[in-house]
Design an enzyme around this catalytic site. Structure first.
Site, PDB file in Angstrom:
ATOM      1  N   ASP A 192       0.864  -1.186   0.000  1.00 20.83           N
ATOM      2  CA  ASP A 192       0.000   0.000   0.000  1.00 20.83           C
ATOM      3  C   ASP A 192       0.901   1.236   0.000  1.00 20.83           C
ATOM      4  OD1 ASP A 192      -2.186   1.644   0.045  1.00 20.83           O
ATOM      5  OD2 ASP A 192      -2.732   1.270   2.130  1.00 20.83           O
ATOM      6  N   LEU A 193       1.807   1.272  -0.967  1.00 18.10           N
ATOM      7  CA  LEU A 193       2.911   2.227  -0.950  1.00 18.10           C
ATOM      8  C   LEU A 193       2.543   3.549  -1.620  1.00 18.10           C
ATOM      9  CD1 LEU A 193       5.776   2.219   0.207  1.00 18.10           C
ATOM     10  CD2 LEU A 193       6.609   1.677  -2.079  1.00 18.10           C
TER      11      LEU A 193
END
Length: 290
Positions: A192-193
């Site tokens: 979830d960068l």
């Protein structure tokens, strides 16, 4: 056990055994609590499953000894307590270093695409959206079946995407084997960068928070980093490329890897993200000559 009406300060004291000095709310779910001995972050995860998934992800990323993540001080049926990262200004030097460290994280690997952290469960989260970690050996098939299509179906069920609009995304999924580029081994992903989960520390290093960690394609992390913008992104990519170069054509595949987070955001936040996902799918097919 959590006491009725217990707030972040009381949670921090209970899970760390340290006295509370002060506290300040950062967001609706996140509070910085100053304890005797230093500050911590208390997050209201909402459920034991969410707290365990995040803690397991942080531990797995830390085990790679490549990127910096906050230490987990404790968790329970609702709350997660982690270390607090004093923030500083972004810098080009930190960005290059982060790119190299991210390459090291990915190189630490995973048992399979979709593999959860060793202490994690199959039922996890990406942000507020449930995410299932189902292992697979073929990335194009796994990405279609367990990342893109589940959120497309949810978007249709909620009326965010019309049924006759789904065909463009389904066609991309049918052609994934041709669009995916050279095969890759499973990478250890943050998952979830986006830029909000990238903290620029006062120590001159980048720290990562709120992972949706799993085994995946390394270009997915990089595509999400580009989706919502990131300070010194060019330097981040340069540091990555200097360490572990990406396969030829990776820039043309960015949209392919962004389909998953765009559809997640469509489910969570509505039609504008659905339109962006549909436009991305159309562009991918047009560029491929379909």
């Amino acid at each position: 056990m959590r006491e009725e009406g217990e707030g972040p300060g009381a949670v921090a004291a209970r899970l760390t055994g340290r006295a509370v000095v002060s506290q300040r709310r950062l967001t609706g779910e996140v509070t910085e609590v100053a304890l005797d001995g230093g500050p911590v972050i208390v997050k209201e995860a909402g459920s034991a499953r969410a707290a365990r998934a995040e803690a397991a992800g942080l531990g797995w990323l830390a085990d790679a000894r490549a990127v910096r993540v906050p230490v987990v001080h404790g968790l329970d049926q609702r709350w997660l307590v982690t270390g607090c990262v004093p923030e500083g200004p972004p810098s080009a030097a930190a960005a290059v270093r982060f790119g190299r460290e991210l390459a090291g994280l990915h190189a630490a690997g995973a048992p399979a695409f979709g593999a959860p952290p060793p202490d994690g469960a199959a039922e996890a989260y990406i942000g507020l959206a449930p995410m299932r970690n189902v292992p697979g050996s073929d990335w194009p098939r796994w990405y279609a079946e367990h990342r893109v299509l589940p959120y497309l179906r949810q978007a249709v069920d909620r009326g965010i995407v019309l049924r006759d609009e789904t065909v463009v995304v389904e066609r991309v999924c049918e052609r994934l084997a041709d669009l995916a580029g050279p095969s890759e081994v499973p990478a250890r992903l943050h998952g979830d960068l986006w830029s909000g989960n990238v903290l620029w520390g006062a120590d001159g290093h980048v720290w990562l928070i709120d992972p949706a960690a799993h085994g995946g394609h390394r270009e997915t992390d990089l595509a999400m980093l580009q989706l919502f913008g990131c300070p010194h992104l060019t330097e981040v990519l340069d540091g990555y490329q200097d360490t572990t170069p990406l396969a030829a054509g990776w820039r043309q595949r960015v949209g392919l890897h962004q389909l998953f987070p765009l559809l997640v955001h469509a489910v969570l936040f509505g039609r504008p993200y659905a339109e962006q996902a549909l436009g991305t799918a159309r562009r991918l097919l047009a560029e491929a000559g379909h």
